[in-house]
Enzyme design. Structure first.
Site, PDB file in Angstrom:
ATOM      1  NE  ARG A   1      -3.426  -2.320   2.834  1.00 50.55           N
ATOM      2  CZ  ARG A   1      -4.157  -2.552   3.921  1.00 50.55           C
ATOM      3  NH1 ARG A   1      -4.136  -1.698   4.929  1.00 50.55           N
ATOM      4  NH2 ARG A   1      -4.886  -3.648   4.007  1.00 50.55           N
TER       5      ARG A   1
ATOM      6  CG  ASP B   1       0.363   6.082   3.656  1.00 48.60           C
ATOM      7  OD1 ASP B   1      -0.430   5.119   3.648  1.00 48.60           O
ATOM      8  OD2 ASP B   1       1.223   6.265   4.528  1.00 48.60           O
TER       9      ASP B   1
ATOM     10  CE1 TYR C   1       7.000   2.761  -0.231  1.00 46.16           C
ATOM     11  CE2 TYR C   1       7.883   0.761   0.757  1.00 46.16           C
ATOM     12  CZ  TYR C   1       6.800   1.505   0.309  1.00 46.16           C
ATOM     13  OH  TYR C   1       5.537   0.980   0.384  1.00 46.16           O
TER      14      TYR C   1
ATOM     15  NE  ARG D   1       4.725  10.773   4.426  1.00 43.40           N
ATOM     16  CZ  ARG D   1       3.456  11.117   4.631  1.00 43.40           C
ATOM     17  NH1 ARG D   1       2.480  10.239   4.405  1.00 43.40           N
ATOM     18  NH2 ARG D   1       3.154  12.321   5.066  1.00 43.40           N
TER      19      ARG D   1
END
Length: 269
Positions: free
Chosen positions: A50, A52, A110, A195
């Protein structure tokens, strides 16, 4: 028949990957396109992870079941004709009926992008910092991510997460031409984890936290100790990896399934 789709998207106008009520999502737009192109009434695509609101993807693997045999080239061409400019199917793979984009993945990577100069062409794809943080200190702090495994500190409270253990294989910053890129690879990530890590590492780079304190924050397993999450526009799901030889094996399973269904069709005919 089951297919893997390699999907890239600019997440700026979407409320994340996963379909949700009263909000535009990448999954919703993709499923709608699949339904129209291949005339499937109900589509339930499954993503490898997923993302965001506002987060981008250079590679999001998605699996979907279609009613018959299609070539990868057909799938890519037909879907890209209908999808909006900010979503693209880069490739398609024929896979076995049990293949799963999420459960079969062994790692996800990421990237977080920062620009150190105001650049109107990067406003949607990099976080602007007016002052250079101490990259050397951030890299020293990031080493703790490779040595620890419980990341409760960098998780959001909501969700159905059963545990907070992750194995992080890579975590480092690179600097080039007024750009900073943080790369992190792990077997799994918690909701909002990257994050929060970036936001806390930036506090190290700004001198607000020491390298020792960064490690201590992780070991305390206390969500309240992490810094605020870095803005979403700099984050990209960069790559999703599967075991060596995975797609060759899946192609063989796909061929077996196609032959089985063809044999059944011939018997019925």
């Amino acid at each position: 028949m089951r297919y893997f789709l390699d999907v890239a998207y600019d997440g700026t106008r979407f409320h994340g990957w996963q379909t949700q009520p009263n909000a535009l999502t990448v999954q919703e737009v993709l499923d709608d396109a699949i339904s129209k192109v291949f005339r499937v009434p109900q589509v339930e695509s499954i993503g490898s992870g997923r993302t965001d609101t506002g987060v981008h993807a250079g590679q999001q693997w998605v699996h979907v079941d279609l009613p018959k045999v299609f070539t990868p080239e057909e799938i890519v061409y037909k879907l890209n004709r209908l999808l909006p400019p900010d979503i693209a199917v880069r490739q398609a793979k024929q896979v076995g009926p049990e293949a799963h984009t999420r459960f079969d993945a062994i790692s996800r990577t990421y990237e977080y992008h920062i620009t150190l100069e105001k650049n109107p062409f990067l406003v949607r794809h990099a976080y602007f910092l007016s002052r250079r943080p101490n990259v050397e200190q951030m890299n020293l702090a990031a080493q703790a991510l490779l040595e620890l495994e419980d990341f409760t500190t960098f998780s959001k409270v909501k969700g159905d997460t059963k545990h907070y253990r992750c194995t992080i294989n890579q975590a480092f910053w690179l600097e080039e031409d007024n750009r900073l890129v943080f790369t992190i690879q792990a077997n799994r990530f918690l909701r909002g984890m990257v994050r929060l890590i970036v936001g806390t590492l930036l506090d190290v780079g700004k001198g607000k936290l020491s390298v020792h304190r960064f490690r201590e924050i992780i070991e305390r397993q206390d969500r309240s100790l992490s810094s605020g999450a870095a803005p979403s526009e700099g984050l990209f799901l960069h790559r999703v990896d599967y075991p060596e030889g995975y797609f060759d094996q899946q192609q063989a399973l796909y061929n077996q399934e196609a032959h089985r269904l063809q044999a059944l069709s011939n018997q019925e005919g």
